[in-house]
Design a protein around this motif. Structure first.
Motif, PDB file in Angstrom:
ATOM      1  N   ILE A 257       0.841  -1.201   0.000  1.00  0.00           N
ATOM      2  CA  ILE A 257       0.000   0.000   0.000  1.00  0.00           C
ATOM      3  C   ILE A 257       0.878   1.253   0.000  1.00  0.00           C
ATOM      4  CG2 ILE A 257      -1.641   1.359   1.366  1.00  0.00           C
ATOM      5  CD1 ILE A 257      -2.813  -1.309   2.353  1.00  0.00           C
ATOM      6  N   GLN A 258       0.579   2.165  -0.933  1.00  0.00           N
ATOM      7  CA  GLN A 258       1.309   3.425  -1.042  1.00  0.00           C
ATOM      8  C   GLN A 258       0.517   4.617  -0.507  1.00  0.00           C
ATOM      9  OE1 GLN A 258       4.706   3.355  -2.642  1.00  0.00           O
ATOM     10  NE2 GLN A 258       4.118   1.354  -1.859  1.00  0.00           N
ATOM     11  N   GLY A 259      -0.798   4.555  -0.657  1.00  0.00           N
ATOM     12  CA  GLY A 259      -1.650   5.662  -0.230  1.00  0.00           C
ATOM     13  C   GLY A 259      -3.015   5.541  -0.874  1.00  0.00           C
ATOM     14  N   VAL A 260      -3.713   6.671  -0.986  1.00  0.00           N
ATOM     15  CA  VAL A 260      -5.032   6.690  -1.625  1.00  0.00           C
ATOM     16  C   VAL A 260      -5.105   7.854  -2.606  1.00  0.00           C
ATOM     17  CG1 VAL A 260      -6.268   5.591   0.291  1.00  0.00           C
ATOM     18  CG2 VAL A 260      -6.009   8.088   0.252  1.00  0.00           C
ATOM     19  N   THR A 261      -6.000   7.733  -3.569  1.00  0.00           N
ATOM     20  CA  THR A 261      -6.283   8.861  -4.458  1.00  0.00           C
ATOM     21  C   THR A 261      -7.283   9.793  -3.765  1.00  0.00           C
ATOM     22  OG1 THR A 261      -8.181   7.783  -5.509  1.00  0.00           O
ATOM     23  CG2 THR A 261      -5.992   7.337  -6.453  1.00  0.00           C
ATOM     24  N   GLU A 262      -7.511  10.940  -4.350  1.00  0.00           N
ATOM     25  CA  GLU A 262      -8.438  11.897  -3.739  1.00  0.00           C
ATOM     26  C   GLU A 262      -9.864  11.380  -3.694  1.00  0.00           C
ATOM     27  OE1 GLU A 262      -8.084  15.747  -5.496  1.00  0.00           O
ATOM     28  OE2 GLU A 262      -6.325  16.226  -4.276  1.00  0.00           O
ATOM     29  N   ASN A 263     -10.208  10.458  -4.588  1.00  0.00           N
ATOM     30  CA  ASN A 263     -11.571   9.909  -4.559  1.00  0.00           C
ATOM     31  C   ASN A 263     -11.637   8.568  -3.844  1.00  0.00           C
ATOM     32  OD1 ASN A 263     -10.366   8.331  -6.467  1.00  0.00           O
ATOM     33  ND2 ASN A 263     -11.782   8.830  -8.140  1.00  0.00           N
ATOM     34  N   GLY A 264     -10.559   8.223  -3.098  1.00  0.00           N
ATOM     35  CA  GLY A 264     -10.630   7.085  -2.193  1.00  0.00           C
ATOM     36  C   GLY A 264     -10.154   5.757  -2.720  1.00  0.00           C
ATOM     37  N   GLN A 265      -9.609   5.715  -3.921  1.00  0.00           N
ATOM     38  CA  GLN A 265      -9.065   4.454  -4.421  1.00  0.00           C
ATOM     39  C   GLN A 265      -7.749   4.149  -3.719  1.00  0.00           C
ATOM     40  OE1 GLN A 265      -9.070   5.626  -8.612  1.00  0.00           O
ATOM     41  NE2 GLN A 265     -10.463   3.941  -9.037  1.00  0.00           N
ATOM     42  N   LEU A 266      -7.530   2.862  -3.468  1.00  0.00           N
ATOM     43  CA  LEU A 266      -6.298   2.434  -2.814  1.00  0.00           C
ATOM     44  C   LEU A 266      -5.192   2.302  -3.858  1.00  0.00           C
ATOM     45  CD1 LEU A 266      -5.287   1.540   0.035  1.00  0.00           C
ATOM     46  CD2 LEU A 266      -5.622  -0.813  -0.731  1.00  0.00           C
ATOM     47  N   GLN A 267      -4.029   2.869  -3.563  1.00  0.00           N
ATOM     48  CA  GLN A 267      -2.874   2.792  -4.451  1.00  0.00           C
ATOM     49  C   GLN A 267      -1.951   1.681  -3.947  1.00  0.00           C
ATOM     50  OE1 GLN A 267      -1.749   6.901  -3.804  1.00  0.00           O
ATOM     51  NE2 GLN A 267      -2.321   7.437  -5.903  1.00  0.00           N
TER      52      GLN A 267
ATOM     53  N   ASP B  13       4.516  -6.547 -10.267  1.00  0.00           N
ATOM     54  CA  ASP B  13       5.139  -6.234 -11.552  1.00  0.00           C
ATOM     55  C   ASP B  13       5.735  -4.826 -11.583  1.00  0.00           C
ATOM     56  OD1 ASP B  13       2.785  -4.871 -11.532  1.00  0.00           O
ATOM     57  OD2 ASP B  13       1.894  -5.887 -13.257  1.00  0.00           O
ATOM     58  N   GLY B  14       5.850  -4.203 -10.407  1.00  0.00           N
ATOM     59  CA  GLY B  14       6.529  -2.917 -10.307  1.00  0.00           C
ATOM     60  C   GLY B  14       5.694  -1.718 -10.731  1.00  0.00           C
ATOM     61  N   VAL B  15       4.374  -1.894 -10.816  1.00  0.00           N
ATOM     62  CA  VAL B  15       3.471  -0.815 -11.230  1.00  0.00           C
ATOM     63  C   VAL B  15       2.544  -0.462 -10.069  1.00  0.00           C
ATOM     64  CG1 VAL B  15       1.648  -0.172 -12.856  1.00  0.00           C
ATOM     65  CG2 VAL B  15       3.553  -1.608 -13.628  1.00  0.00           C
ATOM     66  N   ILE B  16       2.307   0.839  -9.879  1.00  0.00           N
ATOM     67  CA  ILE B  16       1.328   1.263  -8.869  1.00  0.00           C
ATOM     68  C   ILE B  16      -0.052   1.257  -9.520  1.00  0.00           C
ATOM     69  CG2 ILE B  16       0.534   3.142  -7.386  1.00  0.00           C
ATOM     70  CD1 ILE B  16       3.441   3.944  -6.988  1.00  0.00           C
ATOM     71  N   LYS B  17      -0.949   0.438  -8.982  1.00  0.00           N
ATOM     72  CA  LYS B  17      -2.311   0.325  -9.504  1.00  0.00           C
ATOM     73  C   LYS B  17      -3.300   0.866  -8.479  1.00  0.00           C
ATOM     74  CE  LYS B  17      -1.273  -3.747 -12.332  1.00  0.00           C
ATOM     75  NZ  LYS B  17      -1.610  -5.168 -12.629  1.00  0.00           N
ATOM     76  N   THR B  18      -4.437   1.329  -8.964  1.00  0.00           N
ATOM     77  CA  THR B  18      -5.472   1.845  -8.070  1.00  0.00           C
ATOM     78  C   THR B  18      -6.684   0.932  -8.101  1.00  0.00           C
ATOM     79  OG1 THR B  18      -6.380   3.272  -9.816  1.00  0.00           O
ATOM     80  CG2 THR B  18      -4.725   4.242  -8.348  1.00  0.00           C
ATOM     81  N   PHE B  19      -7.321   0.796  -6.920  1.00  0.00           N
ATOM     82  CA  PHE B  19      -8.442  -0.133  -6.783  1.00  0.00           C
ATOM     83  C   PHE B  19      -9.570   0.524  -6.007  1.00  0.00           C
ATOM     84  CE2 PHE B  19      -4.587  -2.671  -7.033  1.00  0.00           C
ATOM     85  CZ  PHE B  19      -4.912  -3.644  -7.965  1.00  0.00           C
ATOM     86  N   ASP B  20     -10.816   0.244  -6.449  1.00  0.00           N
ATOM     87  CA  ASP B  20     -12.001   0.653  -5.700  1.00  0.00           C
ATOM     88  C   ASP B  20     -12.294  -0.376  -4.612  1.00  0.00           C
ATOM     89  OD1 ASP B  20     -12.781   3.071  -6.961  1.00  0.00           O
ATOM     90  OD2 ASP B  20     -13.540   1.917  -8.676  1.00  0.00           O
ATOM     91  N   LEU B  21     -13.152   0.026  -3.661  1.00  0.00           N
ATOM     92  CA  LEU B  21     -13.528  -0.849  -2.564  1.00  0.00           C
ATOM     93  C   LEU B  21     -14.146  -2.151  -3.071  1.00  0.00           C
ATOM     94  CD1 LEU B  21     -13.892  -1.345   0.468  1.00  0.00           C
ATOM     95  CD2 LEU B  21     -16.031  -0.051   0.355  1.00  0.00           C
ATOM     96  N   LYS B  22     -14.899  -2.086  -4.147  1.00  0.00           N
ATOM     97  CA  LYS B  22     -15.568  -3.278  -4.662  1.00  0.00           C
ATOM     98  C   LYS B  22     -14.586  -4.244  -5.339  1.00  0.00           C
ATOM     99  CE  LYS B  22     -19.969  -0.900  -5.539  1.00  0.00           C
ATOM    100  NZ  LYS B  22     -20.931  -0.477  -6.587  1.00  0.00           N
TER     101      LYS B  22
END
Length: 243
Positions: free
Chosen positions: A213-223, A228-237
């Motif tokens: 875990i790196q942090g969150v986006t302003e709209n709440g997605q988890l970073q 594979d060395g890429v930061i991806k964002t995910f919604d709660l669902k």
């Protein structure tokens, strides 16, 4: 502040939601119940609490100055308010399990459910529900659940706990009103459970993967920094952080 105390109700959030369909409640209208028969959590999860032992409450906050696009800042501010309140009662190792479960070490003390009232595409207000485990001692088949009393060995006065939570909510909504967004987000991210630690996640398709875990986006997605060395964002669902 207007406080409504009830012995039992299906859900304090539902009570305030029903009120708001008729007219917006007074700012900081608070509903507290000794027992919720149909308490709800994130993603439709059921929230069960022993009668009289815990703090189950909802607060209505008017938000005339707030944009729909800023909704996750409400969640961050409420999470911080609960953390600050618990700190005053000397609860140790407090963390936020994304998006807004409050933990002591790796056990859950509090769940938060925020439901925003939107009319004509404008944010009218927010219903902030929280179930805080205060004096309950036994949790059948819930190994991750704990309470303030179990963590500290102290029996707490629930009215004192509620008073501190409401005090901290007001402080943090004042920060929101003054647009202290960067400060709120920075502090929220600093308290994220398992931030910067290798963790396991489960997807909505029941697949597992590792990431950090790196942090969150302003709209709440988890970073999440993935394998594979890429930061991806995910919604709660989309994903669930495993303990």
């Amino acid at each position: 502040m207007y406080i409504i105390k009830l012995n039992a109700i299906d859900s304090t959030n539902t009570y305030l939601k029903d009120l708001s369909t008729v007219a917006l409640p007074i700012d900081y209208t608070v509903v507290v119940a000794e027992l919720q028969t149909k308490g709800r959590g994130q993603m439709g999860a059921k929230w069960k609490a022993e009668s009289g032992k815990n703090l189950t409450a909802s607060v209505f906050k008017r938000l005339p100055y707030f944009s729909i696009t800023e909704q996750f800042y409400i969640s961050m501010a409420v999470s911080l308010a609960l953390i600050k309140a618990l700190r005053t009662f000397k609860i140790p190792q407090l963390r936020i399990k994304w998006p807004n479960d409050i933990l002591s070490a790796d056990t859950k003390l509090c769940g938060i459910l925020i439901e925003n009232v939107i009319k004509n595409n404008n944010l009218q207000g927010s219903i902030i529900g929280f179930g805080l485990n205060v004096n309950q001692k036994f949790y059948n088949n819930l190994p991750q659940a704990s309470s303030m009393s179990l963590v500290s060995g102290v029996i707490y006065n629930k009215d004192e706990v509620l008073s501190e939570v409401l005090k901290q909510l007001k402080i943090h909504f004042d920060l929101l009103e003054s647009k202290q967004f960067l400060e709120i987000k920075t502090e929220y991210e600093s308290l994220l459970f398992r931030k910067n630690k290798p963790s396991t996640f489960r997807t909505s398709k029941n697949d597992s993967f590792s990431g950090i875990i790196q942090g969150v986006t302003e709209n709440g997605q988890l970073q999440v920094w993935t394998e594979d060395g890429v930061i991806k964002t995910f919604d709660l669902k989309e994903i669930k952080l495993m303990y």
